[in-house]
Design a protein around this motif. Structure first.
Motif, PDB file in Angstrom:
ATOM      1  N   ALA A 204      -1.770   2.621 -80.285  1.00  0.00           N
ATOM      2  CA  ALA A 204      -0.636   3.361 -80.852  1.00  0.00           C
ATOM      3  C   ALA A 204       0.492   3.445 -79.835  1.00  0.00           C
ATOM      4  N   GLY A 267      14.104  -1.009 -80.413  1.00  0.00           N
ATOM      5  CA  GLY A 267      12.852  -0.524 -80.978  1.00  0.00           C
ATOM      6  C   GLY A 267      13.143   0.570 -81.997  1.00  0.00           C
ATOM      7  N   THR A 268      12.090   1.242 -82.411  1.00  0.00           N
ATOM      8  CA  THR A 268      12.230   2.275 -83.441  1.00  0.00           C
ATOM      9  C   THR A 268      13.184   3.373 -82.994  1.00  0.00           C
ATOM     10  N   THR A 269      13.072   3.764 -81.728  1.00  0.00           N
ATOM     11  CA  THR A 269      13.923   4.852 -81.221  1.00  0.00           C
ATOM     12  C   THR A 269      15.395   4.490 -81.401  1.00  0.00           C
ATOM     13  N   HIS A 297       7.115  11.677 -84.686  1.00  0.00           N
ATOM     14  CA  HIS A 297       7.316  11.334 -83.281  1.00  0.00           C
ATOM     15  C   HIS A 297       8.663  11.912 -82.859  1.00  0.00           C
ATOM     16  N   ALA A 299      10.983  10.581 -81.528  1.00  0.00           N
ATOM     17  CA  ALA A 299      12.056   9.623 -81.857  1.00  0.00           C
ATOM     18  C   ALA A 299      12.638   9.871 -83.242  1.00  0.00           C
ATOM     19  N   ASN A 349       1.786   8.913 -85.576  1.00  0.00           N
ATOM     20  CA  ASN A 349       1.210   8.329 -84.354  1.00  0.00           C
ATOM     21  C   ASN A 349       0.216   9.261 -83.678  1.00  0.00           C
ATOM     22  N   ASP A 374      10.192   5.653 -90.715  1.00  0.00           N
ATOM     23  CA  ASP A 374       9.810   5.221 -89.373  1.00  0.00           C
ATOM     24  C   ASP A 374       8.506   4.432 -89.514  1.00  0.00           C
ATOM     25  N   ALA A 376       7.001   2.585 -87.180  1.00  0.00           N
ATOM     26  CA  ALA A 376       6.421   2.170 -85.890  1.00  0.00           C
ATOM     27  C   ALA A 376       4.905   2.055 -85.958  1.00  0.00           C
ATOM     28  N   GLN A 377       4.265   2.944 -86.734  1.00  0.00           N
ATOM     29  CA  GLN A 377       2.791   2.932 -86.769  1.00  0.00           C
ATOM     30  C   GLN A 377       2.231   2.364 -88.062  1.00  0.00           C
ATOM     31  N   SER A 397       8.996  -1.288 -84.159  1.00  0.00           N
ATOM     32  CA  SER A 397       9.086  -1.787 -82.775  1.00  0.00           C
ATOM     33  C   SER A 397       8.225  -3.026 -82.606  1.00  0.00           C
ATOM     34  N   HIS A 399       6.789  -4.193 -79.915  1.00  0.00           N
ATOM     35  CA  HIS A 399       5.620  -4.084 -79.020  1.00  0.00           C
ATOM     36  C   HIS A 399       4.417  -3.447 -79.687  1.00  0.00           C
ATOM     37  N   LYS A 400       4.627  -2.781 -80.838  1.00  0.00           N
ATOM     38  CA  LYS A 400       3.478  -2.198 -81.547  1.00  0.00           C
ATOM     39  C   LYS A 400       2.843  -3.216 -82.491  1.00  0.00           C
TER      40      LYS A 400
HETATM   41  N1  PMP Z   1       7.884   6.533 -84.096  1.00  0.00           N
HETATM   42  C1  PMP Z   1       6.552   6.475 -83.999  1.00  0.00           C
HETATM   43  C2  PMP Z   1       5.715   6.949 -85.143  1.00  0.00           C
HETATM   44  C3  PMP Z   1       5.962   5.980 -82.831  1.00  0.00           C
HETATM   45  O1  PMP Z   1       4.646   5.925 -82.740  1.00  0.00           O
HETATM   46  C4  PMP Z   1       6.786   5.535 -81.785  1.00  0.00           C
HETATM   47  C5  PMP Z   1       6.188   5.001 -80.482  1.00  0.00           C
HETATM   48  N2  PMP Z   1       5.090   5.688 -80.022  1.00  0.00           N
HETATM   49  C6  PMP Z   1       8.166   5.606 -81.945  1.00  0.00           C
HETATM   50  C7  PMP Z   1       8.682   6.107 -83.110  1.00  0.00           C
HETATM   51  C8  PMP Z   1       9.095   5.138 -80.878  1.00  0.00           C
HETATM   52  O2  PMP Z   1       8.935   3.771 -80.708  1.00  0.00           O
HETATM   53  P1  PMP Z   1       9.625   3.021 -79.479  1.00  0.00           P
HETATM   54  O3  PMP Z   1       9.262   3.784 -78.256  1.00  0.00           O
HETATM   55  O4  PMP Z   1       9.034   1.650 -79.515  1.00  0.00           O
HETATM   56  O5  PMP Z   1      11.097   3.040 -79.752  1.00  0.00           O
END
Ligand code: PMP
Length: 578
Positions: A204, A267-269, A297, A299, A349, A374, A376-377, A397, A399-400
């Protein structure tokens, strides 16, 4: 700016009925109406929901489209279809967005329940649900139960996860999946850490990369390296082609209609910040409200707080219940005339909860409110199709999803992106610059100022190719069975309290063992080569819901095995507790 939870008055215990089906009926009713109005939502076309994948226990919440092919646009006047359920999918025991089954009793934190579970101390009013209709007139709405899918429970019928955390022994066989073949593709998995084979259960946070991603990135730098666009030489043409091919791969991965709807970001952020600062600053002003959820998250919290501060808006929060599920009835109460935006995680996450984003989007669209998801997960674990979800924005993102760090993508509906102002200025995003006036490119270039992470896009494209090759529905099915296996196996650890027990989960197995510090657990596991995260996972409100500041969080990917789960469980059994 202010950030509030649900400010509905605390309800007397008597108002909190144990009758889950009543809540379920209410949400169903609201959704029927929402879905029938969705066409007039944000002006976006709505496409029929795909039939859930067959034969994948507990996965019928997925808007799976096997080949991720774009769903053809539907004329805006077309009536939206409620998601269809096969007869066999309809379950009378389908739980509603649940609520705490306790009846207003207060328990001290740490008080053990059966099988080592603990009941949280905070008997919060916002986890309670009133059995009343928050939208006048809806009670009279057509009462026919729509054919739509809501949460399916892996929980034994009639057993509340708070009453007893004893999980049933998993009956789901691990589907045929060549996990050993897959593992051979990931060089980083084949190393020893502290003298033991690495067991990577920190997916995660980030995932390892298949050789194909490493090769694609190395080849780009070793052969094709050039800045993109604006040049008439061969390497510029090559790198531009690779970059735009990456955009097309992301389009296909997300099921978007047009590659112009894909913006590359870090990335997602960064994606969420882009939407907050571009869409948000243009469309949200003083007195308006932005809805997020308690399980986000950071973010997906902080960018909205920053925006709210800048424009004088308020962030409102959909609460979760004690399983870690969103309380949809509270969402229905929160969303109103002041609501200008909804932003929600597809998968949590910290808890692993898979949120019913289709329903969340449909309810928002019924009020003309756009929704960011979002992803990301979700993207590492589930098939995603933004057209089927009817999401306005979707972020993830690289990298996930087994791609490089520093690259990700934002999907946005073309009409929304076109109407949004740029959020960063610089090269590449302009058509013409004069001191008197600058003319911008259209989306997506308008949002991609400066030299992008070209190698990152190439690596991300290779990761997407890899996921398609393995098969995302197969990944989802394999991981689901592995999650069930791990959930059951962890329940045998004396005193272990799982954090996040929603029936619909992906990947995440948060827990605490009262009396042993989370960091101590993670360090002891590391001594045995097992990598898990201990901390707040950048989701402090979600973790605090459970009366905690941190948890231990193993998280799975499709390259994990039952043997690795067994190693984790053995290590936890031999934990030094003093
Ligand atoms: N949203 C969720 C649900 C996440 O798990 C994460 C990363 N842990 C993020 C946003 C942020 O992703 P990133 O750091 O790759 O921008």
């Amino acid at each position: 700016m202010s950030t509030t939870g649900n400010n509905a008055p605390a309800l007397p215990a008597a108002a909190v009925g144990p009758d889950e089906s009543a809540h379920s009926d209410l949400v169903r009713q609201l959704l029927t109406e929402a879905l029938s109005r969705t066409g007039s939502g944000t002006g976006a076309s709505r496409t029929p929901q795909p039939v859930p994948p067959k034969g994948v226990p507990g996965l019928s919440h997925l808007s799976a489209v096997e080949n991720h092919s774009p769903v053809p646009p539907v004329h805006p006047s077309a009536q939206p279809a409620a998601p269809k359920l096969a007869e066999s999918e309809k379950s009378p025991s389908t739980p509603s967005g649940g609520h705490s089954p306790d009846n207003g009793e207060s328990y001290a934190f740490g008080e053990p329940r059966c099988n080592g579970s603990y009941r949280p101390q905070n008997n919060r009013p916002d986890t309670k649900v009133a059995n009343r209709n928050p939208l006048p007139g809806l009670a009279e709405a057509e009462s026919a139960t729509p054919e739509y899918y809501f949460l399916r429970g892996a929980q034994p019928a009639g057993k509340s996860p708070l009453a007893c955390q004893s999980y049933p022994k998993t009956t789901t066989p691990i589907p045929k999946f060549d996990v050993e073949g897959v593992r051979r593709d990931f060089p980083a998995l084949h190393q020893t850490v502290n003298g033991r084979p690495l067991v990577w259960l920190d997916n995660a946070a980030t995932t390892h990369k298949p050789q194909a991603v490493l090769d694609a990135t190395a080849q780009f730098y070793g052969r094709d390296n050039s800045n993109i666009h604006r040049a008439a030489h061969t390497l510029a043409a090559r790198s531009t082609e690779l970059f735009e091919a990456g955009r097309e791969k992301v389009r296909k991965f997300l099921g978007a209609a047009d590659a112009k709807e894909i913006i590359f970001v870090r990335g997602t952020t960064e994606a969420i910040n882009l939407v907050a600062q571009s869409y948000g600053r243009k469309n949200i002003s003083a007195g308006d409200e932005i809805i997020v959820t308690e399980l986000e998250h950071h973010a997906n919290i902080v960018p909205w707080q920053l925006l709210a501060e800048q424009v004088g808006a308020t962030v409102r929060v959909i609460p979760i219940n004690d399983r870690g599920e969103l309380i949809l009835e509270e969402y229905v109460k929160l969303i109103g005339d002041r609501t200008k935006f909804v932003s929600v995680a597809h998968v949590s996450n910290s808890l692993g909860t898979v949120n019913p984003v289709e329903q969340i989007i449909a309810l928002a669209h019924a009020r003309g409110v756009p929704v960011l998801v979002d992803g990301a997960q979700s993207t590492p674990h589930l098939p995603v199709n933004v057209a089927a979800l009817n999401a306005d924005f979707y972020a993830f993102s690289g990298h996930k999803i087994f791609g490089p760090t520093g690259i990700g993508a934002l999907y946005g509906k073309a009409a929304l992106l076109e109407a949004m102002p740029p959020w960063q200025g610089g090269g590449h995003m302009i058509k013409d610059v004069r001191f008197e006036k600058t003319v911008f490119q259209h989306a997506p270039e308008k949002f991609e100022a400066g030299t992008p992470d070209i190698a990152g896009v190439v690596g991300l494209g290779a990761a997407i190719d890899y996921l398609f090759k393995v098969g995302i529905p197969a990944i989802a099915a394999y991981e689901h069975a592995l999650l069930e296996y791990a959930t059951h196996a962890l329940s045998a650890i004396p005193g272990l309290r799982p954090i996040g027990t929603a029936p619909n989960k992906a990947s995440v197995l948060s827990f605490v063992i009262p009396g042993v510090a989370n960091e101590t657990i993670a360090r002891q596991l590391d001594k045995q080569g097992i990598a898990v995260r201990a901390g707040h996972h950048c989701a402090q409100p979600a973790i605090r819901h459970f009366g905690l500041e941190t948890s231990v969080r193993p998280s799975l990917a499709f390259y994990n095995t039952r043997e690795e789960i067994d190693a984790l469980v053995r290590a936890l059994h031999s934990l030094k507790r003093s």
